[in-house]
Scaffold this motif. Structure first.
Motif, short mmCIF file in Angstrom:
data_model
loop_
_atom_site.label_atom_id
_atom_site.label_comp_id
_atom_site.label_asym_id
_atom_site.label_seq_id
_atom_site.Cartn_x
_atom_site.Cartn_y
_atom_site.Cartn_z
N ARG A 188 0.93 -1.03 -0.07
CA ARG A 188 0.00 0.03 0.01
C ARG A 188 0.96 1.17 0.17
NH1 ARG A 188 -4.41 1.98 4.31
NH2 ARG A 188 -2.35 2.79 5.65
N SER A 226 1.14 5.32 -0.14
CA SER A 226 0.74 6.59 0.56
C SER A 226 1.08 7.94 -0.31
CB SER A 226 0.97 6.63 1.97
OG SER A 226 0.35 5.59 2.66
N TYR A 264 -4.38 6.73 -1.21
CA TYR A 264 -3.52 5.34 -1.27
C TYR A 264 -3.72 4.68 -2.43
CZ TYR A 264 -4.16 6.26 3.89
OH TYR A 264 -4.10 6.87 5.23
#
Length: 129
Positions: free
Chosen positions: A19, A21, A80
């Protein structure tokens, strides 16, 4: 002016997930759509997907629809990019970007900037086989 900073990249094995950011400094960031792009070695920077200002709508490149998910938390001024089932060909520098207008992103097939005005410096994702 919107200042964007990507994070979350790194070395990951094929089949794993990450993930990424994208944190923004502007207090009005929640009004802007945000896009994710990637630039692989020897290739042109390509569009991954985008999210509108509220997070209620997302849009992906056809080749990215299955394994990429974009979301945002406006309370945290962060967008994200979730990448699932990573493949070696996903190895690239991943960038987030925003246009100078608010609301929804109007895709512009015009690399390398794709109509975006503000860019982060990118985060490197390396996928090993």
């Amino acid at each position: 002016q919107v200042h964007l900073v990507e994070s979350g990249g790194g070395l990951v094995q094929a089949g794993g997930s990450l993930r990424l950011s994208c944190a923004a400094s502007a207090r009005s960031f929640s009004r802007y759509p945000v896009g994710w792009f990637r630039h692989a070695p020897g290739k042109e920077r390509e569009f991954v997907g985008a999210i509108n200002w509220t997070g209620s709508s997302t849009y992906y490149a056809d080749s990215m629809k299955d394994r990429f998910v974009i979301s945002r938390d406006n309370a945290k001024n962060t967008v994200y990019l979730q990448i699932k089932a990573l493949k070696p060909e996903d190895t690239a520098v991943y960038y987030c970007a925003a246009p100078s207008y608010t609301g929804s992103y109007y895709y512009t097939d015009d690399p390398p900037d794709y109509g975006m005005d503000y860019w982060g410096k990118g985060t490197l994702v390396t996928v090993s086989s």
